[in-house]
Design a protein around this motif. Structure first.
Motif, PDB file in Angstrom:
ATOM      1  N   LEU A 150       0.813  -1.214   0.000  1.00 28.16           N
ATOM      2  CA  LEU A 150       0.000   0.000   0.000  1.00 28.16           C
ATOM      3  C   LEU A 150       0.849   1.268   0.000  1.00 28.16           C
ATOM      4  O   LEU A 150       0.431   2.306  -0.505  1.00 28.16           O
ATOM      5  N   ASP A 151       2.047   1.206   0.565  1.00 30.67           N
ATOM      6  CA  ASP A 151       2.929   2.366   0.656  1.00 30.67           C
ATOM      7  C   ASP A 151       3.763   2.571  -0.607  1.00 30.67           C
ATOM      8  O   ASP A 151       4.452   3.572  -0.724  1.00 30.67           O
ATOM      9  N   GLN A 152       3.713   1.639  -1.528  1.00 31.53           N
ATOM     10  CA  GLN A 152       4.595   1.677  -2.689  1.00 31.53           C
ATOM     11  C   GLN A 152       3.859   1.964  -3.989  1.00 31.53           C
ATOM     12  O   GLN A 152       4.301   1.569  -5.063  1.00 31.53           O
ATOM     13  N   ASN A 153       2.758   2.696  -3.908  1.00 33.45           N
ATOM     14  CA  ASN A 153       1.976   3.023  -5.095  1.00 33.45           C
ATOM     15  C   ASN A 153       2.795   3.836  -6.092  1.00 33.45           C
ATOM     16  O   ASN A 153       2.787   3.554  -7.293  1.00 33.45           O
ATOM     17  N   VAL A 154       3.496   4.853  -5.621  1.00 31.44           N
ATOM     18  CA  VAL A 154       4.322   5.685  -6.503  1.00 31.44           C
ATOM     19  C   VAL A 154       5.456   4.854  -7.092  1.00 31.44           C
ATOM     20  O   VAL A 154       5.776   4.969  -8.278  1.00 31.44           O
ATOM     21  N   LEU A 155       6.031   3.988  -6.301  1.00 29.02           N
ATOM     22  CA  LEU A 155       7.118   3.129  -6.775  1.00 29.02           C
ATOM     23  C   LEU A 155       6.624   2.160  -7.851  1.00 29.02           C
ATOM     24  O   LEU A 155       7.331   1.903  -8.826  1.00 29.02           O
ATOM     25  N   ARG A 156       5.409   1.651  -7.701  1.00 23.77           N
ATOM     26  CA  ARG A 156       4.843   0.768  -8.738  1.00 23.77           C
ATOM     27  C   ARG A 156       4.607   1.534 -10.038  1.00 23.77           C
ATOM     28  O   ARG A 156       4.809   0.987 -11.121  1.00 23.77           O
ATOM     29  N   GLU A 157       4.192   2.793  -9.934  1.00 26.19           N
ATOM     30  CA  GLU A 157       4.042   3.610 -11.143  1.00 26.19           C
ATOM     31  C   GLU A 157       5.385   3.790 -11.843  1.00 26.19           C
ATOM     32  O   GLU A 157       5.467   3.771 -13.071  1.00 26.19           O
ATOM     33  N   LEU A 158       6.441   3.959 -11.060  1.00 26.46           N
ATOM     34  CA  LEU A 158       7.778   4.109 -11.633  1.00 26.46           C
ATOM     35  C   LEU A 158       8.256   2.822 -12.305  1.00 26.46           C
ATOM     36  O   LEU A 158       9.004   2.875 -13.280  1.00 26.46           O
ATOM     37  N   SER A 159       7.839   1.686 -11.792  1.00 29.41           N
ATOM     38  CA  SER A 159       8.269   0.419 -12.390  1.00 29.41           C
ATOM     39  C   SER A 159       7.657   0.214 -13.771  1.00 29.41           C
ATOM     40  O   SER A 159       8.151  -0.596 -14.548  1.00 29.41           O
ATOM     41  N   LYS A 160       6.607   0.958 -14.096  1.00 27.68           N
ATOM     42  CA  LYS A 160       5.981   0.848 -15.416  1.00 27.68           C
ATOM     43  C   LYS A 160       6.721   1.659 -16.471  1.00 27.68           C
ATOM     44  O   LYS A 160       6.469   1.497 -17.651  1.00 27.68           O
ATOM     45  N   THR A 161       7.623   2.545 -16.045  1.00 31.13           N
ATOM     46  CA  THR A 161       8.395   3.324 -17.011  1.00 31.13           C
ATOM     47  C   THR A 161       9.540   2.470 -17.544  1.00 31.13           C
ATOM     48  O   THR A 161       9.993   1.540 -16.878  1.00 31.13           O
ATOM     49  N   PRO A 162      10.027   2.775 -18.740  1.00 31.49           N
ATOM     50  CA  PRO A 162      11.124   1.962 -19.284  1.00 31.49           C
ATOM     51  C   PRO A 162      12.441   2.130 -18.527  1.00 31.49           C
ATOM     52  O   PRO A 162      13.327   1.304 -18.642  1.00 31.49           O
ATOM     53  N   SER A 163      12.566   3.181 -17.736  1.00 35.05           N
ATOM     54  CA  SER A 163      13.799   3.411 -16.982  1.00 35.05           C
ATOM     55  C   SER A 163      13.894   2.446 -15.807  1.00 35.05           C
ATOM     56  O   SER A 163      12.925   2.187 -15.117  1.00 35.05           O
ATOM     57  N   GLU A 164      15.068   1.937 -15.577  1.00 32.95           N
ATOM     58  CA  GLU A 164      15.315   1.024 -14.455  1.00 32.95           C
ATOM     59  C   GLU A 164      15.968   1.753 -13.283  1.00 32.95           C
ATOM     60  O   GLU A 164      16.442   1.125 -12.349  1.00 32.95           O
ATOM     61  N   ARG A 165      15.994   3.076 -13.321  1.00 33.69           N
ATOM     62  CA  ARG A 165      16.707   3.844 -12.305  1.00 33.69           C
ATOM     63  C   ARG A 165      16.102   3.693 -10.918  1.00 33.69           C
ATOM     64  O   ARG A 165      16.784   3.856  -9.920  1.00 33.69           O
ATOM     65  N   ALA A 166      14.818   3.409 -10.833  1.00 33.17           N
ATOM     66  CA  ALA A 166      14.159   3.314  -9.525  1.00 33.17           C
ATOM     67  C   ALA A 166      14.208   1.911  -8.937  1.00 33.17           C
ATOM     68  O   ALA A 166      13.715   1.696  -7.832  1.00 33.17           O
ATOM     69  N   SER A 167      14.790   0.975  -9.654  1.00 32.91           N
ATOM     70  CA  SER A 167      14.833  -0.386  -9.121  1.00 32.91           C
ATOM     71  C   SER A 167      15.757  -0.443  -7.912  1.00 32.91           C
ATOM     72  O   SER A 167      16.780   0.231  -7.850  1.00 32.91           O
ATOM     73  N   GLY A 168      15.371  -1.219  -6.933  1.00 32.16           N
ATOM     74  CA  GLY A 168      16.153  -1.356  -5.712  1.00 32.16           C
ATOM     75  C   GLY A 168      15.756  -0.391  -4.612  1.00 32.16           C
ATOM     76  O   GLY A 168      16.220  -0.512  -3.493  1.00 32.16           O
TER      77      GLY A 168
END
Length: 194
Positions: free
Chosen positions: A138-156
């Motif tokens: 529930l706290d990672q909604n913004v992070l899940r949106e970022l995972s849909k972008t082609p950039s892998e910069r937010a991984s980890g």
């Protein structure tokens, strides 16, 4: 809000949340009006003497629309939050929970631009120390949106917050957090100047 014991980033005007609430209210009003137009003439009692459930449909539609507005209203009232003191980083990425992340668990705090939008990203240390609040789905909604972008910069990373929800410049915001972070926390600004 700042002081010698803690800081908190100033929040910007909730224009995005208010626009989403207005869009929902418009759609809900149209749906309620449509159901009322279709079922307002239904008799309360059928010729057989049984209750007519279709006559109650407009009332139930208004009730469901009101309950459905709850998350949109909470998104306006409970805005994202970022604060810090000498013990912990406090983050509320959405309207649901406020996370208290002790600095002993924080490995990295970074500002990044991904997909044309700027974010504060927090990476936690893997280890046995489980003090504070653990980020959950529930706290990672913004992070899940970022995972849909082609950039892998937010991984980890474990938590993400949109910077557009806060007033002020990213350099000052990051400097305020860095003043409270211990030396073992990596503070990074990966934003290109605008």
């Amino acid at each position: 809000m700042a002081g010698p014991e803690r800081i908190e980033w100033r929040r910007s005007f909730p224009s995005r949340s208010l626009a989403t609430l207005a869009w929902y209210a418009l759609c809900a009003a149209l749906a309620c009006g449509l159901v009322r137009g279709l079922f307002a003439d239904e008799p309360e009692v059928l010729p057989s003497g049984a209750d007519n459930l279709l006559a109650d449909l407009p009332m139930w539609t208004v009730g469901l629309a009101t309950v459905g507005a709850t998350p949109f209203v909470l998104a306006v009232v409970r805005r994202p939050r970022v604060g810090a003191n000498h013990f912990a980083l406090t983050v509320r990425p959405g309207w649901i929970r406020t996370l208290v992340l002790p600095w002993s668990r924080v490995a990295q705090v970074a500002l990044m631009e991904i997909g044309g939008e700027r974010y504060l990203l927090v990476r936690l240390r893997a280890g046995l120390d489980r003090t504070g609040t653990n980020p959950v789905w529930l706290d990672q909604n913004v992070l899940r949106e970022l995972s849909k972008t082609p950039s892998e910069r937010a991984s980890g990373f474990d938590v993400a917050v949109r910077l557009r929800d806060f007033a002020g410049g990213p350099d000052g915001q990051l400097a305020a957090l860095a003043a409270f972070a211990p030396d073992q926390v990596l503070i990074a600004n990966h934003l290109s100047p605008r």
